[in-house]
Scaffold this motif. Structure first.
Motif, PDB file in Angstrom:
ATOM      1  N   SER A   1     -62.277 -37.482 -33.997  1.00  0.00           N
ATOM      2  CA  SER A   1     -62.928 -36.404 -33.274  1.00  0.00           C
ATOM      3  C   SER A   1     -62.020 -35.960 -32.131  1.00  0.00           C
ATOM      4  N   THR A   2     -61.815 -34.666 -31.989  1.00  0.00           N
ATOM      5  CA  THR A   2     -60.927 -34.166 -30.941  1.00  0.00           C
ATOM      6  C   THR A   2     -61.676 -33.219 -30.016  1.00  0.00           C
ATOM      7  N   SER A   3     -61.199 -33.120 -28.793  1.00  0.00           N
ATOM      8  CA  SER A   3     -61.745 -32.162 -27.841  1.00  0.00           C
ATOM      9  C   SER A   3     -60.669 -31.837 -26.822  1.00  0.00           C
TER      10      SER A   3
ATOM     11  N   LYS B   1     -65.336 -28.311 -37.101  1.00  0.00           N
ATOM     12  CA  LYS B   1     -65.853 -29.476 -36.393  1.00  0.00           C
ATOM     13  C   LYS B   1     -64.814 -30.144 -35.506  1.00  0.00           C
ATOM     14  N   ASN B   2     -63.596 -29.593 -35.488  1.00  0.00           N
ATOM     15  CA  ASN B   2     -62.498 -30.211 -34.725  1.00  0.00           C
ATOM     16  C   ASN B   2     -62.284 -31.661 -35.139  1.00  0.00           C
TER      17      ASN B   2
ATOM     18  N   ARG C   1     -58.605 -31.837 -42.773  1.00  0.00           N
ATOM     19  CA  ARG C   1     -59.122 -31.396 -41.481  1.00  0.00           C
ATOM     20  C   ARG C   1     -60.315 -30.480 -41.664  1.00  0.00           C
TER      21      ARG C   1
ATOM     22  N   ASP D   1     -61.693 -27.626 -39.306  1.00  0.00           N
ATOM     23  CA  ASP D   1     -61.477 -26.893 -38.064  1.00  0.00           C
ATOM     24  C   ASP D   1     -62.792 -26.499 -37.394  1.00  0.00           C
TER      25      ASP D   1
ATOM     26  N   ARG E   1     -51.816 -34.528 -32.051  1.00  0.00           N
ATOM     27  CA  ARG E   1     -51.015 -33.397 -32.478  1.00  0.00           C
ATOM     28  C   ARG E   1     -49.746 -33.916 -33.159  1.00  0.00           C
TER      29      ARG E   1
ATOM     30  N   SER F   1     -51.536 -26.366 -39.436  1.00  0.00           N
ATOM     31  CA  SER F   1     -52.724 -25.591 -39.071  1.00  0.00           C
ATOM     32  C   SER F   1     -53.268 -24.849 -40.292  1.00  0.00           C
TER      33      SER F   1
ATOM     34  N   PHE G   1     -57.943 -26.955 -31.529  1.00  0.00           N
ATOM     35  CA  PHE G   1     -57.633 -27.780 -32.692  1.00  0.00           C
ATOM     36  C   PHE G   1     -57.070 -26.958 -33.851  1.00  0.00           C
ATOM     37  N   LYS G   2     -57.692 -25.845 -34.162  1.00  0.00           N
ATOM     38  CA  LYS G   2     -57.305 -25.081 -35.337  1.00  0.00           C
ATOM     39  C   LYS G   2     -55.880 -24.527 -35.238  1.00  0.00           C
TER      40      LYS G   2
END
Length: 116
Positions: free
Chosen positions: A23-25, A75-76, A71, A73, A97, A53, A29-30
């Motif tokens: 999970s990212t924040s 939902k990140n 991935r 995108d 990344r 990407s 992300f996209k």
């Protein structure tokens, strides 16, 4: 604030499977190529699977054909499906990344142990 939270690790026997999630924040992300990285005891952390990407994957030879990166995108989220696991796949897995450096923010990782 940039954050990565890896999950899904565990202990499995050789030949088993696991699915890791990240999970990212705090990042767009996209817009980023992302990667999964592995660190085994005494070995520097290194990438094992990446995804652009646009969704194009790339793998280290040691995992190609057994691991699948994906991935979501919306939902990140970043995923790693690991099949036919081997003892040498053991280690702590991190997401970040694609071109992240050691000095960048990293999550706590998720531990994968493959043993009989």
């Amino acid at each position: 604030q940039v954050q990565f939270a890896e999950s899904g690790g565990g202990s499995v026997q050789p030949g088993g499977s696991l699915r890791l999630s990240c999970s990212t924040s705090g990042i767009p992300f996209k817009d980023y190529a992302m990667g999964w990285f592995r660190q085994a005891p005494g070995i520097a952390r290194d990438w094992i699977a990446t995804i652009t990407s646009g969704g194009s994957p790339n793998y280290q030879d040691s995992v190609r054909g057994r691991f699948t990166i994906s991935r979501d995108d919306a939902k990140n989220m970043l995923y790693l499906q690991m099949n036919d696991l081997a003892v040498q796949d053991s280690g702590t897995y991190y997401c970040n990344r694609r071109y992240a450096r050691d000095r960048d923010t990293w999550g706590k990782g998720t531990l994968v142990t493959v043993s009989s």
